[in-house]
Design a protein around this motif. Structure first.
Motif, PDB file in Angstrom:
ATOM      1  N   ALA A   8       0.834  -1.205   0.000  1.00  0.00           N
ATOM      2  CA  ALA A   8       0.000   0.000   0.000  1.00  0.00           C
ATOM      3  C   ALA A   8       0.873   1.262   0.000  1.00  0.00           C
ATOM      4  N   VAL A  12       0.850   4.041  -3.084  1.00  0.00           N
ATOM      5  CA  VAL A  12       0.551   5.458  -2.864  1.00  0.00           C
ATOM      6  C   VAL A  12       1.722   6.334  -3.290  1.00  0.00           C
ATOM      7  N   TYR A  30      -3.507   3.063 -10.702  1.00  0.00           N
ATOM      8  CA  TYR A  30      -3.450   2.601  -9.313  1.00  0.00           C
ATOM      9  C   TYR A  30      -4.786   2.766  -8.579  1.00  0.00           C
ATOM     10  N   VAL A 109      -6.423   2.113   0.785  1.00  0.00           N
ATOM     11  CA  VAL A 109      -6.044   1.130  -0.227  1.00  0.00           C
ATOM     12  C   VAL A 109      -6.730  -0.185   0.119  1.00  0.00           C
ATOM     13  N   ARG A 113      -5.532  -1.494  -4.680  1.00  0.00           N
ATOM     14  CA  ARG A 113      -5.980  -0.304  -5.424  1.00  0.00           C
ATOM     15  C   ARG A 113      -6.356   0.809  -4.446  1.00  0.00           C
ATOM     16  N   ILE A 114      -6.115   2.044  -4.859  1.00  0.00           N
ATOM     17  CA  ILE A 114      -6.517   3.197  -4.058  1.00  0.00           C
ATOM     18  C   ILE A 114      -8.011   3.404  -4.266  1.00  0.00           C
TER      19      ILE A 114
END
Length: 138
Positions: A8, A12, A30, A109, A113-114
Motif C-alpha cells: 500500500a 501510494v 493505481y 487502499v 488499489r486506491i
C-alpha cells in the motif's frame, strides 16, 4: 511491516510521483473503479486528471516534498490507510516561488488499489495572507 502494508505504501508513493509529473493516465492505473477524491475545500474531483486541472489554475507549477509516509492496517476490513505528509513547493500563477506549504494526503487502499484520498494543504491560508485577508499572521 506486512506485505499488504508495504505494498500500500509503494502504491501510494508511486501514484503521488506519477501525479506530480503530471501523468494522470499512469496515476489512474493505481485507482479502483469506485475511486473517490476529496480535495481541499471539500471539492470532489474525479481523479488525477481533475486534480491536475485544478492545480493548473491555482499554481504555475507545484510539486510535493515527501517528509514521511505512515501506514496502518485495518484488521477488520483489510484496508490500509496511508498518510503521506510533507511540503508543497512551486510557483504561484504570478511567478512568485513558494516552499514549506504543508500538506497531508490520506489514502485508503483495498485489494491493491486506491479507493479514496483526502487532500489538505495550506494553500488557501497562504493565498488569504497574500491578499491581506488572513485573520492572524502566518
Amino acid at each position: 511491516m506486512t506485505d499488504a502494508v508495504a505494498e500500500a505504501k509503494r502504491i501510494v508513493e508511486t501514484y503521488l510521483e506519477l501525479s506530480m509529473v503530471p501523468d494522470p493516465e499512469g496515476a489512474a492505473a493505481y485507482l479502483s473503479d469506485d475511486f473517490e477524491m476529496t480535495f481541499t475545500g471539500g471539492r470532489k474531483l474525479g481523479g488525477p486528471a481533475g486534480s491536475a486541472a485544478f492545480n493548473a489554475k491555482r499554481y504555475a507549477w507545484v510539486k510535493k516534498r515527501f517528509l514521511r509516509t505512515d501506514v496502518a492496517l485495518d484488521q477488520e476490513t483489510g484496508e490500509v490507510r496511508v498518510y503521506n505528509t510533507g511540503h508543497l513547493y512551486g510557483e504561484w500563477p504570478d511567478g512568485t516561488p513558494f516552499d514549506g506549504n504543508r500538506y497531508i494526503d490520506i489514502f485508503t487502499v483495498r485489494d491493491g488499489r486506491i479507493v479514496s484520498t483526502d487532500v489538505w494543504n495550506d494553500s488557501a491560508e497562504i493565498l488569504l495572507d497574500r491578499a491581506g485577508l488572513a485573520e492572524a499572521p502566518l
